[in-house]
Every structure is written in structure tokens, then in C-alpha cells.
Design a protein around this motif. Structure first.
Motif, mmCIF file in Angstrom:
data_model
loop_
_atom_site.group_PDB
_atom_site.id
_atom_site.type_symbol
_atom_site.label_atom_id
_atom_site.label_comp_id
_atom_site.label_asym_id
_atom_site.label_seq_id
_atom_site.Cartn_x
_atom_site.Cartn_y
_atom_site.Cartn_z
ATOM 1 N N VAL A 12 0.851 -1.187 0.000
ATOM 2 C CA VAL A 12 0.000 0.000 0.000
ATOM 3 C C VAL A 12 0.885 1.234 0.000
ATOM 4 N N GLN A 13 0.391 2.307 -0.556
ATOM 5 C CA GLN A 13 1.139 3.565 -0.548
ATOM 6 C C GLN A 13 1.003 4.254 0.803
ATOM 7 N N ALA A 14 1.974 5.058 1.117
ATOM 8 C CA ALA A 14 1.924 5.837 2.351
ATOM 9 C C ALA A 14 0.634 6.651 2.390
ATOM 10 N N GLY A 15 0.012 6.674 3.559
ATOM 11 C CA GLY A 15 -1.260 7.346 3.728
ATOM 12 C C GLY A 15 -2.458 6.449 3.518
ATOM 13 N N GLY A 16 -2.223 5.258 2.986
ATOM 14 C CA GLY A 16 -3.297 4.334 2.708
ATOM 15 C C GLY A 16 -3.704 3.519 3.922
ATOM 16 N N SER A 17 -4.608 2.565 3.680
ATOM 17 C CA SER A 17 -5.155 1.749 4.764
ATOM 18 C C SER A 17 -5.131 0.274 4.387
ATOM 19 N N LEU A 18 -5.051 -0.554 5.398
ATOM 20 C CA LEU A 18 -5.199 -1.998 5.273
ATOM 21 C C LEU A 18 -5.922 -2.512 6.501
ATOM 22 N N ARG A 19 -6.640 -3.619 6.342
ATOM 23 C CA ARG A 19 -7.220 -4.289 7.497
ATOM 24 C C ARG A 19 -6.707 -5.716 7.545
ATOM 25 N N LEU A 20 -6.049 -6.026 8.621
ATOM 26 C CA LEU A 20 -5.580 -7.391 8.852
ATOM 27 C C LEU A 20 -6.634 -8.174 9.623
ATOM 28 N N SER A 21 -6.718 -9.442 9.312
ATOM 29 C CA SER A 21 -7.605 -10.344 10.033
ATOM 30 C C SER A 21 -6.801 -11.512 10.569
ATOM 31 N N CYS A 22 -7.255 -12.055 11.678
ATOM 32 C CA CYS A 22 -6.631 -13.239 12.248
ATOM 33 C C CYS A 22 -7.751 -14.171 12.700
ATOM 34 N N ALA A 23 -7.847 -15.306 12.023
ATOM 35 C CA ALA A 23 -8.863 -16.293 12.355
ATOM 36 C C ALA A 23 -8.287 -17.314 13.312
ATOM 37 N N ALA A 24 -9.006 -17.561 14.390
ATOM 38 C CA ALA A 24 -8.544 -18.489 15.412
ATOM 39 C C ALA A 24 -9.410 -19.738 15.436
ATOM 40 N N SER A 25 -8.800 -20.839 15.785
ATOM 41 C CA SER A 25 -9.540 -22.093 15.938
ATOM 42 C C SER A 25 -8.860 -22.938 16.996
ATOM 43 N N MET A 83 -5.635 -0.534 9.955
ATOM 44 C CA MET A 83 -4.455 0.326 9.913
ATOM 45 C C MET A 83 -4.701 1.461 8.931
ATOM 46 N N ASN A 84 -4.738 2.666 9.440
ATOM 47 C CA ASN A 84 -4.950 3.860 8.620
ATOM 48 C C ASN A 84 -3.713 4.742 8.645
ATOM 49 N N SER A 85 -3.653 5.664 7.709
ATOM 50 C CA SER A 85 -2.526 6.613 7.636
ATOM 51 C C SER A 85 -1.193 5.882 7.719
ATOM 52 N N LEU A 86 -1.070 4.862 6.935
ATOM 53 C CA LEU A 86 0.134 4.036 7.001
ATOM 54 C C LEU A 86 1.375 4.804 6.569
ATOM 55 N N LYS A 87 2.483 4.451 7.208
ATOM 56 C CA LYS A 87 3.773 5.085 6.948
ATOM 57 C C LYS A 87 4.776 4.015 6.501
ATOM 58 N N GLY A 116 0.581 -16.809 15.120
ATOM 59 C CA GLY A 116 0.338 -17.115 13.721
ATOM 60 C C GLY A 116 1.630 -17.070 12.934
ATOM 61 N N GLN A 117 1.515 -17.333 11.635
ATOM 62 C CA GLN A 117 2.684 -17.380 10.774
ATOM 63 C C GLN A 117 3.093 -16.008 10.248
ATOM 64 N N GLY A 118 2.224 -15.047 10.349
ATOM 65 C CA GLY A 118 2.550 -13.691 9.930
ATOM 66 C C GLY A 118 2.050 -13.351 8.544
ATOM 67 N N THR A 119 1.843 -12.056 8.320
ATOM 68 C CA THR A 119 1.449 -11.550 7.017
ATOM 69 C C THR A 119 2.255 -10.274 6.742
ATOM 70 N N GLN A 120 2.752 -10.160 5.517
ATOM 71 C CA GLN A 120 3.625 -9.045 5.173
ATOM 72 C C GLN A 120 2.819 -7.798 4.861
ATOM 73 N N VAL A 121 3.235 -6.692 5.454
ATOM 74 C CA VAL A 121 2.680 -5.376 5.131
ATOM 75 C C VAL A 121 3.833 -4.507 4.634
ATOM 76 N N THR A 122 3.679 -3.977 3.440
ATOM 77 C CA THR A 122 4.702 -3.119 2.861
ATOM 78 C C THR A 122 4.071 -1.788 2.501
ATOM 79 N N VAL A 123 4.651 -0.716 3.024
ATOM 80 C CA VAL A 123 4.147 0.627 2.761
ATOM 81 C C VAL A 123 5.194 1.377 1.947
ATOM 82 N N SER A 124 4.830 1.761 0.763
ATOM 83 C CA SER A 124 5.769 2.471 -0.123
ATOM 84 C C SER A 124 5.631 3.973 0.064
ATOM 85 N N SER A 125 6.736 4.657 -0.118
ATOM 86 C CA SER A 125 6.734 6.119 0.072
ATOM 87 C C SER A 125 6.412 6.854 -1.222
#
Length: 125
Positions: A12-25, A83-87, A116-125
Motif C-alpha cells: 500500500v502507498q503511504a497514507g493508505g489503509s489496510l485491514r488485517l484479520s486473524c482467524a482463530a480455531s 491500519m490507517n494513515s500508514l507510513k 500465527g505465521q505472519g502476514t507481510q505489510v509493505t508501505v511504499s513512500s
């Protein structure tokens, strides 16, 4: 045993948003606290946010306060991180974690016993 599966990461670009989810069982989700942590390349894993079993109490790292929101849906056995206003400095692998032992603290890595195993979040400038 608790199994955790994260999703929602991406680029996502800087200033953007993402929503992470984590499902449990595996165990009654509403009985335990959940947290989000992150680890950037070359850095130690760090606390991001946490939420008590009821959702009534939430905790945030200073670096994300006002930008990130943790929430949970116990009916869906899922915890979210909006996650909002990402940097660019938010770039990291994000991990969700479950604390099933009733620790009074839920902001430290050592408080959590399932990950969990993790999820990658990359914020570009």
C-alpha cells in the motif's frame, strides 16, 4: 491448542489503509486475549496492539495510537487490525498472537503462548 491464521497484508502507498484479520480455531476464542505484533527486517519483534477477551479493553503502542484500531468478533473467532494513515516505517511482518493463560499483562511478547505465521505489510513512500 490454538491455531491462528493471518490475512489481509499487502502493498500500500503511504497514507493508505489496510485491514488485517486473524482467524482463530481450536479453543473457545472468547476466553482469551489477542494481540498484534510486528517485526521489521533487522529489528526485534514489537508490540502493536492488544485486546481483552470481552473487547472492552484495548492497548496500543505509542507509534500506532490514533492510526490503528484493534477489534474482535467473538462470534466469528476473528481479531482485526485496522491500519490507517500508514507510513513506510509500518512496513513489517505482522503477527497475531493468543494469550490463553490469563496473564494480567498482554503487551509483551512473553505474555503470549500461540502465534500465527505472519502476514507481510509493505508501505511504499
Amino acid at each position: 491448542q490454538v491455531q491462528l491464521v493471518e490475512s489481509g497484508g499487502g502493498l500500500v502507498q503511504a497514507g493508505g489503509s489496510l485491514r488485517l484479520s486473524c482467524a482463530a480455531s481450536g479453543r473457545t476464542f472468547s476466553n482469551y486475549a489477542m494481540g498484534w505484533f510486528r517485526q521489521a527486517p533487522g529489528k526485534e519483534r514489537e508490540f502493536v496492539a492488544a485486546i481483552r477477551w470481552s473487547g472492552a479493553n484495548t492497548y496500543y503502542a505509542d507509534s500506532v495510537k490514533g492510526r490503528f484500531t484493534i477489534s474482535r468478533d467473538n462470534a466469528k473467532n476473528t481479531v482485526y487490525l485496522q491500519m490507517n494513515s500508514l507510513k513506510p516505517e509500518d512496513t513489517a511482518v505482522y503477527y497475531c498472537a493468543a494469550e490463553t493463560l490469563g496473564s494480567s499483562s498482554i503487551t509483551r511478547i512473553r505474555d503470549y503462548n500461540y502465534w500465527g505465521q505472519g502476514t507481510q505489510v509493505t508501505v511504499s513512500s
